[in-house]
Each structure stands twice: as C-alpha cells, then as structure tokens.
Scaffold this active site. Structure first.
Site, mmCIF file in Angstrom:
data_model
loop_
_atom_site.group_PDB
_atom_site.id
_atom_site.type_symbol
_atom_site.label_atom_id
_atom_site.label_comp_id
_atom_site.label_asym_id
_atom_site.label_seq_id
_atom_site.Cartn_x
_atom_site.Cartn_y
_atom_site.Cartn_z
ATOM 1 N N ARG A 1 44.852 63.360 -4.699
ATOM 2 C CA ARG A 1 43.486 62.934 -5.042
ATOM 3 C C ARG A 1 43.465 62.191 -6.367
ATOM 4 O O ARG A 1 42.663 61.265 -6.551
ATOM 5 C CB ARG A 1 42.579 64.163 -5.117
ATOM 6 C CG ARG A 1 41.142 63.903 -5.517
ATOM 7 C CD ARG A 1 40.376 63.111 -4.492
ATOM 8 N NE ARG A 1 40.523 63.621 -3.150
ATOM 9 C CZ ARG A 1 39.962 63.089 -2.079
ATOM 10 N NH1 ARG A 1 39.209 61.992 -2.205
ATOM 11 N NH2 ARG A 1 40.158 63.606 -0.877
ATOM 12 N N SER B 1 43.099 72.759 -5.378
ATOM 13 C CA SER B 1 43.080 73.209 -3.987
ATOM 14 C C SER B 1 42.995 72.017 -3.040
ATOM 15 O O SER B 1 43.567 70.971 -3.323
ATOM 16 C CB SER B 1 41.933 74.208 -3.763
ATOM 17 O OG SER B 1 42.072 74.851 -2.512
ATOM 18 N N HIS C 1 40.847 69.649 -1.840
ATOM 19 C CA HIS C 1 40.407 68.294 -2.168
ATOM 20 C C HIS C 1 41.387 67.627 -3.117
ATOM 21 O O HIS C 1 41.632 66.421 -3.035
ATOM 22 C CB HIS C 1 39.009 68.318 -2.775
ATOM 23 C CG HIS C 1 38.329 66.995 -2.775
ATOM 24 N ND1 HIS C 1 38.127 66.256 -3.918
ATOM 25 C CD2 HIS C 1 37.815 66.258 -1.756
ATOM 26 C CE1 HIS C 1 37.506 65.129 -3.611
ATOM 27 N NE2 HIS C 1 37.299 65.089 -2.308
ATOM 28 N N CYS C 2 41.965 68.423 -4.006
ATOM 29 C CA CYS C 2 42.909 67.886 -4.987
ATOM 30 C C CYS C 2 44.182 67.333 -4.346
ATOM 31 O O CYS C 2 44.822 66.455 -4.922
ATOM 32 C CB CYS C 2 43.293 68.962 -5.988
ATOM 33 S SG CYS C 2 41.928 69.652 -6.944
ATOM 34 N N VAL C 3 44.575 67.856 -3.185
ATOM 35 C CA VAL C 3 45.856 67.465 -2.583
ATOM 36 C C VAL C 3 45.695 66.480 -1.432
ATOM 37 O O VAL C 3 46.668 66.181 -0.731
ATOM 38 C CB VAL C 3 46.652 68.704 -2.111
ATOM 39 C CG1 VAL C 3 46.931 69.625 -3.284
ATOM 40 C CG2 VAL C 3 45.947 69.449 -0.981
#
Length: 355
Positions: free
Chosen positions: A98, A338, A340-342
C-alpha cells in the site's frame, strides 16, 4: 515527472484521477513476507495468515504477488496451490505494498476506461527501516504493465490517503506534515499536489492516528470511506486509553466536515480491539479500519479479540453487495499493519501507454 507520460501535463490535465477502492479492480498487487527478523521470529505464522488472505482475495480477483527470492517463491507456491496468483521475482525489503507500491489513476474517455499510475518516493515512513528495494517497486509494476506513468520526487504513502471517488480526500496531519517526509510542504501544498496528481478536489485533515503506529498515523488505520457519503471511524471509549482523546477529536472533526458539494457525511463509529496487544517494540496498533475492499468482498482483520464480531456487525451493513469476511491478522499486526497495508488495487481498464 518523466518517462512516457507527457512532461508538461499532470494526470488531472489528461482526465485521470484516483478511483475509490470499491470501484471494479483488474487485480490486487501484494508482496510475500520473507524476513524472519522483521517479523521478530514469527515468519511462519505470518506466512500462514498471508496465505489465507491471498487465497481469499484470489477467489474474487487475480493477485500479482512479488516474491523476493527462490525460497519465498517456493514457499508461497506451496501454501497457495492453484490459487489465481501470478508470481513476480522482485528484490524486496518488506511487504507493505500500500505504501511502497504505485498509486493507480483512471480515466474514462470515448467509451473506454484507461489506467495509469503515479510513482511516488518511498522512504519507509521517514527512514525508519531499509527501503531502497521497495522504492523501486512502482517502476517494476509500470514496466511489467508497459504503462505510461508519472514519477514524482515527493514522498507519499498510499496508506496516508483515503478517497471517496467523488473528489474528496482524507489524511492526517501527524503523517503528511512530518519533517521526515517532505519538509516545508504545507497543507495548502498537499492540497494542490493531490489535486493535480490524483484528482482530489477537497482534502480533509484529521489530527492524528493510533498510538505507536510507525507510519505516524496513517488514515487507513483509523478512518475509511465505505461509499461516497459514508465514513467509518475508529473510537476508543476508555478515557484512560492513549487513543481515546485523538479518536474523540477525529470523530468530532468528521461530524463537522462536508463533501465536495457541501453536504455532511454519514459518520459510523467502529470499535478498536478491546485488548491491549504488546509486541516486540511495545504496544501494537491493531484496528478493524484496515480492511480491504475488492470485487464482491471486504476482508477485515481479526485478532482473537472480544470486539472482532462487533466490528463485522458494524461493517456488514455498510457493504450490502459484498461478502464481508473476517480473517486472522494476529501475526501480521506484529509488523505494525494489516490487510489494507499489504494490498494495492489495480483499477479495471486498459493500460494507458501514453498520448
């Protein structure tokens, strides 16, 4: 700006803008975890949760998965089997696509939808970790797609910006205005920049994010759009909790904000996990707001927490046409982020190869 995109034209000049996450995707881009030290000895557990996440997304849309080396490639293939995944061998530092990946933009012209991307500088949230390899990922993606694109010598992370697809962006001062990203770039400067590069007509600012968030308070860990007029935002009811005051101020500010047409938003409160989670470097920042929206689904992180089920109950009515799926993220959150970050969505459309 350089490469195939015209040097004298911004994305906005050519009709491009960043679409909302709930618009149709062509694919999701992700990276496979590889460094046990970065995961404080929990790499096997992290990979197990990653495999479940990748396989779930791949049920709904293709996944492009970057793998660091032969070991990562072999491990990912063994865990994912025949999932709808395309593998790419790319040197990597970490997995936070992201933030180190490109931000895609889209335009509709002559009955045709075209997709391009913006390559921002990535410096690992102000130089906190190694980032040289991860900063090269957008160029790899652009080359793989053969996409005309814009290269910006400005630090910007995708997790720091939310858009509603109708001209409004949301961010935090605690992140964008740090002196370790773009010293001297003001709120007004960001407003102009995101207007020209991502089509944001109105940029809204919250003060801060979660305690001990190494991103300095990314918006995608606390507050998200679920449709053009609805915002879900994290709340902490315990006045003794360090997150209480910041989340309460964010909630108050959101209730006073309006969309691009001057209309108030619908604000929905989302609990934070009830339990205090301790990691190798202190308190962890678990949150349910770090969900990822895809084609027909929403994946929501779960932590084995008393509020897990409540978070799903809050989110399901906000996505009536999508399957809202809770998946474990107790190991992944050890790295500070989590789902959304990945992930990074590639919007649907044909690849724009330049004018």
């Amino acid at each position: 700006m350089q490469h195939l995109a015209p040097a004298d034209a911004t994305p906005r000049d050519l009709g491009f803008a960043m679409p909302a996450e709930w618009e149709k995707h062509a694919a999701t881009w992700m990276s496979w975890p590889a460094d046990d030290d970065l995961w404080f000895g929990h790499l096997d557990g992290v990979r197990a949760e990653f495999a479940e996440l990748v396989a779930t997304i791949a049920r709904f849309e293709p996944v492009h998965l970057l793998v660091r080396d032969e070991e990562s490639d072999t491990d990912a293939r063994a865990r994912l089997g025949n999932a709808n995944v395309k593998y790419h061998r790319v040197p990597l530092d970490d997995v936070w696509m992201r933030d180190n990946g490109p931000i895609f933009v889209q335009r509709h012209v002559g009955g045709r939808t075209e997709v391009s991307l913006v390559n921002w500088k990535f410096n690992a949230w102000g130089g906190k970790f190694h980032f040289a390899n991860d900063d090269r990922v957008p160029e790899y993606v652009a080359g793989t797609m053969n996409a005309a694109h814009w290269d910006m010598n400005i630090v910007l992370e995708g997790g720091g910006l939310e858009v509603n697809g109708a001209g409004v962006g949301l961010t935090t001062r605690s992140c964008f205005l740090t002196d370790t990203r773009n010293p001297g770039l003001t709120e007004e400067g960001y407003t102009l920049l995101l207007h020209d590069l991502l089509g944001v007509q109105k940029l809204l600012w919250l003060d801060g994010g979660l305690e001990n968030d190494h991103t300095d308070g990314h918006i995608d860990t606390i507050t998200r759009f679920t449709d053009p007029r609805t915002i879900v935002t994290s709340v902490e009811p315990d006045p003794a909790d360090p997150n209480h005051a910041v989340m309460a101020k964010n909630l108050q500010d959101l209730r006073a904000m309006t969309d691009a047409d001057g209309q108030p938003f619908r604000i929905v409160e989302l609990p934070l996990p009830a339990d205090y989670l301790e990691g190798a470097e202190g308190r962890l920042p678990p949150t349910y707001a770090n969900f990822y929206i895809g084609n027909g689904f929403v994946v929501v992180p779960q932590y084995g927490d008393p509020n897990d089920a409540r978070a799903l109950e809050v989110l399901r009515p906000l996505f009536p046409d999508r399957e809202v799926i809770g998946l474990p993220s107790r190991q992944i959150i050890e790295g500070g982020g989590s789902f959304h970050c990945v992930t990074q969505q590639q919007p649907a459309g044909v690849v724009w190869k330049g004018e």
